[in-house]
Design a protein around this motif. Structure first.
Motif, PDB file in Angstrom:
ATOM      1  N   UNK A  88      26.634  -6.671  61.221  1.00  0.00           N
ATOM      2  CA  UNK A  88      25.772  -7.494  60.922  1.00  0.00           C
ATOM      3  C   UNK A  88      25.533  -8.170  62.453  1.00  0.00           C
ATOM      4  N   UNK A  89      24.361  -9.239  62.340  1.00  0.00           N
ATOM      5  CA  UNK A  89      23.820  -9.743  63.474  1.00  0.00           C
ATOM      6  C   UNK A  89      25.016 -11.043  63.741  1.00  0.00           C
ATOM      7  N   UNK A  90      25.232 -11.754  62.387  1.00  0.00           N
ATOM      8  CA  UNK A  90      26.342 -12.721  62.560  1.00  0.00           C
ATOM      9  C   UNK A  90      27.406 -12.543  61.726  1.00  0.00           C
ATOM     10  N   UNK A  91      28.564 -13.418  61.944  1.00  0.00           N
ATOM     11  CA  UNK A  91      29.543 -13.293  61.014  1.00  0.00           C
ATOM     12  C   UNK A  91      30.187 -14.676  61.014  1.00  0.00           C
ATOM     13  N   UNK A  92      30.731 -15.144  59.743  1.00  0.00           N
ATOM     14  CA  UNK A  92      31.513 -16.458  59.804  1.00  0.00           C
ATOM     15  C   UNK A  92      32.894 -15.921  59.599  1.00  0.00           C
ATOM     16  N   UNK A  93      33.823 -16.515  60.413  1.00  0.00           N
ATOM     17  CA  UNK A  93      35.299 -16.153  60.520  1.00  0.00           C
ATOM     18  C   UNK A  93      36.080 -17.321  60.658  1.00  0.00           C
ATOM     19  N   UNK A  94      37.223 -17.425  60.085  1.00  0.00           N
ATOM     20  CA  UNK A  94      38.369 -18.381  60.290  1.00  0.00           C
ATOM     21  C   UNK A  94      38.348 -18.251  61.671  1.00  0.00           C
ATOM     22  N   UNK A  95      38.641 -19.697  62.478  1.00  0.00           N
ATOM     23  CA  UNK A  95      38.838 -19.631  63.765  1.00  0.00           C
ATOM     24  C   UNK A  95      40.119 -19.324  64.171  1.00  0.00           C
ATOM     25  N   UNK A  96      41.210 -19.244  63.162  1.00  0.00           N
ATOM     26  CA  UNK A  96      42.526 -18.637  63.471  1.00  0.00           C
ATOM     27  C   UNK A  96      42.635 -17.167  63.636  1.00  0.00           C
ATOM     28  N   UNK A  97      41.172 -16.643  63.542  1.00  0.00           N
ATOM     29  CA  UNK A  97      41.549 -15.043  63.480  1.00  0.00           C
ATOM     30  C   UNK A  97      40.648 -14.531  64.751  1.00  0.00           C
ATOM     31  N   UNK A  98      40.266 -15.783  65.627  1.00  0.00           N
ATOM     32  CA  UNK A  98      39.375 -15.409  66.656  1.00  0.00           C
ATOM     33  C   UNK A  98      40.455 -15.348  67.976  1.00  0.00           C
ATOM     34  N   UNK A  99      40.011 -14.615  69.041  1.00  0.00           N
ATOM     35  CA  UNK A  99      40.593 -14.506  70.327  1.00  0.00           C
ATOM     36  C   UNK A  99      39.503 -14.702  71.277  1.00  0.00           C
ATOM     37  N   UNK A 100      40.057 -15.519  72.377  1.00  0.00           N
ATOM     38  CA  UNK A 100      39.128 -15.509  73.684  1.00  0.00           C
ATOM     39  C   UNK A 100      39.054 -14.408  74.279  1.00  0.00           C
ATOM     40  N   UNK A 101      37.778 -13.568  74.720  1.00  0.00           N
ATOM     41  CA  UNK A 101      37.773 -12.431  75.157  1.00  0.00           C
ATOM     42  C   UNK A 101      37.907 -12.663  76.786  1.00  0.00           C
ATOM     43  N   UNK A 141      32.360   9.802  62.971  1.00  0.00           N
ATOM     44  CA  UNK A 141      33.783   9.464  62.424  1.00  0.00           C
ATOM     45  C   UNK A 141      34.275  10.252  61.469  1.00  0.00           C
ATOM     46  N   UNK A 142      33.607  10.887  60.512  1.00  0.00           N
ATOM     47  CA  UNK A 142      33.886  11.719  59.375  1.00  0.00           C
ATOM     48  C   UNK A 142      34.380  12.717  59.828  1.00  0.00           C
ATOM     49  N   UNK A 143      34.018  13.551  60.835  1.00  0.00           N
ATOM     50  CA  UNK A 143      34.345  14.753  61.544  1.00  0.00           C
ATOM     51  C   UNK A 143      35.917  14.833  61.841  1.00  0.00           C
ATOM     52  N   UNK A 144      36.472  13.841  62.030  1.00  0.00           N
ATOM     53  CA  UNK A 144      37.912  13.705  62.441  1.00  0.00           C
ATOM     54  C   UNK A 144      38.237  14.189  63.690  1.00  0.00           C
ATOM     55  N   UNK A 145      37.195  14.366  64.649  1.00  0.00           N
ATOM     56  CA  UNK A 145      37.196  15.123  65.882  1.00  0.00           C
ATOM     57  C   UNK A 145      37.306  13.955  67.103  1.00  0.00           C
ATOM     58  N   UNK A 146      37.229  12.831  66.749  1.00  0.00           N
ATOM     59  CA  UNK A 146      37.391  11.655  67.789  1.00  0.00           C
ATOM     60  C   UNK A 146      38.579  11.289  68.132  1.00  0.00           C
ATOM     61  N   UNK A 147      38.819  10.718  69.238  1.00  0.00           N
ATOM     62  CA  UNK A 147      40.064   9.967  69.921  1.00  0.00           C
ATOM     63  C   UNK A 147      39.547   8.799  70.458  1.00  0.00           C
ATOM     64  N   UNK A 148      40.009   7.658  69.965  1.00  0.00           N
ATOM     65  CA  UNK A 148      39.767   6.587  70.549  1.00  0.00           C
ATOM     66  C   UNK A 148      38.784   6.048  69.459  1.00  0.00           C
ATOM     67  N   UNK A 149      37.795   4.680  69.986  1.00  0.00           N
ATOM     68  CA  UNK A 149      37.098   3.983  69.111  1.00  0.00           C
ATOM     69  C   UNK A 149      35.731   4.362  69.304  1.00  0.00           C
ATOM     70  N   UNK A 150      35.109   4.357  67.956  1.00  0.00           N
ATOM     71  CA  UNK A 150      33.633   4.383  67.933  1.00  0.00           C
ATOM     72  C   UNK A 150      33.080   2.915  67.814  1.00  0.00           C
ATOM     73  N   UNK A 151      32.128   2.427  68.647  1.00  0.00           N
ATOM     74  CA  UNK A 151      31.776   0.811  68.657  1.00  0.00           C
ATOM     75  C   UNK A 151      30.000   1.133  68.483  1.00  0.00           C
ATOM     76  N   UNK A 152      29.545   0.252  67.701  1.00  0.00           N
ATOM     77  CA  UNK A 152      28.350  -0.146  67.678  1.00  0.00           C
ATOM     78  C   UNK A 152      27.860  -1.522  68.478  1.00  0.00           C
ATOM     79  N   UNK A 153      26.694  -1.522  69.064  1.00  0.00           N
ATOM     80  CA  UNK A 153      26.431  -2.652  69.825  1.00  0.00           C
ATOM     81  C   UNK A 153      24.810  -3.081  69.222  1.00  0.00           C
ATOM     82  N   UNK A 154      24.785  -4.321  69.190  1.00  0.00           N
ATOM     83  CA  UNK A 154      23.726  -5.181  68.423  1.00  0.00           C
ATOM     84  C   UNK A 154      22.843  -5.602  69.627  1.00  0.00           C
TER      85      UNK A 154
END
Length: 334
Positions: A100-113, A321-334
């Motif tokens: 989604x475009x926005x998310x609400x999350x506990x600050x204890x689960x955030x990490x400075x990038x 992702x369903x193909x099981x052929x990937x190595x590493x992450x698949x990422x979506x950007x907004x």
């Protein structure tokens, strides 16, 4: 009420092409929470299961998929002494809602990038590195000088776990994978001691050979039923087997011999992450800040992103992702 774009599944569950982007209510942060404007989010196998209605959601999880993300803090709920402020670049783990475009999350689960990571890389860190650290250190109780086997070696969690095990002094690291290309990647790029192609080799017999019958101290498994006997057979005395997935199912064949459990004094323990209480997840998050983030900053640890999709191509991302052929992450950007 303000709205935002998010991925929804028609009818609540279905195949990849049941997903589309719709307007849903924008969440608001409450006590101890932050509202984050998402830049990118990572895909995980649990998302496929959730989409198909096969993943039991924890009660605090929203219906929207996605548990890891990167972005910028847009608002902070009432929170005395928060380490985060509006505008901070962050990444984090959530119970759900990251598609989604926005998310609400506990600050204890955030990490400075860290500035050294791109938004796409940062979005691929939380779920995988936390899961790998949990399996290796918390459940597996890994000690320097032990050997480790990571099944599904080219999966995102195993890629992280292999790097962690190397950094923490494993004497040998083994992996299984389903293609020569993946095995070559594991040996040449990640430096595993031996990678075994389970499609062309008897992985358990091969591990008995390369360990001279000594076996492996710690085994991390995502496969389940089909690997249960092999895991018992190649576990070293006093070994530990951590079960994180059941990709081959949960029903064991009738002829499984559990004798090694007794004679080798083995411990088999299953674990999940998403259903854990917030306090437990916060401790794991703190461990990542201490043990993983420095390595991400100085280049000791690498985030392997296989492909980046625009938000609008979520169907294509799930299909890959369903193909099981990937190595590493698949990422979506907004």
């Amino acid at each position: 009420m303000p709205e935002m774009r998010a991925v929804v599944v028609k009818g609540g569950k279905g195949p990849a092409d049941a997903m589309s982007i719709k307007q849903i209510p924008k969440p608001e942060p409450s006590l101890g929470q932050a509202l984050v404007k998402i830049k990118a989010f990572g895909l995980n196998r649990m998302d496929l299961l959730q989409r198909e209605g096969l993943y039991p959601l924890p009660p605090q999880a929203p219906e929207t998929m996605g548990v890891e993300f990167s972005g910028a803090v847009e608002a902070i709920g009432a929170d005395v002494g928060s380490a985060f402020k509006v505008g901070d670049a962050v990444f984090g783990l959530a119970y759900g809602g990251a598609y989604a475009e926005y998310i609400v999350v506990d600050t204890g689960m955030l990490i400075h990038k860290p500035a050294e990571l791109s938004w796409e890389q940062a979005a691929g860190v939380p779920e995988t590195w936390i899961t790998a650290s949990q399996a290796l250190n918390v459940i597996g109780e890994f000690k320097k000088g032990q050997s480790v086997l990571w099944h599904a070696g080219a999966s995102s969690v195993s890629i992280c776990g292999i790097q962690l095990a190397r950094a923490e002094g494993a004497k040998a690291i083994y992996a299984t994978a389903g293609s020569k290309e993946k095995c070559d990647f594991l040996v040449n790029e990640l430096g595993v001691t031996a990678a075994i192609n389970y499609k062309t080799q008897d992985w358990a017999a091969e591990l008995q050979r390369v360990t001279n019958g000594a076996g492996v101290d710690l085994i991390v498994d995502f496969v389940g039923a089909n690997y249960f006997q092999g895991n018992l057979d190649i576990a070293a005395r006093d070994g530990r087997i951590v079960v994180l997935g059941l990709m081959s199912g949960s029903k064991l064949p009738n002829d499984v011999d559990i004798g090694p459990l007794l004679f080798k004094r083995l411990r088999v323990e299953g674990s999940t992450l998403r259903s854990r209480e917030l306090e437990y997840q916060r401790r794991l998050r703190d461990s990542v800040v201490e043990h993983v983030v420095p390595g991400l900053k100085d280049g000791t640890f690498k985030v392997f992103v296989e492909k980046v999709f625009p938000f609008s191509e979520i169907v294509e991302a799930h299909t890959l992702l369903e193909t099981n052929r990937t190595r590493g992450k698949l990422v979506c950007v907004i």
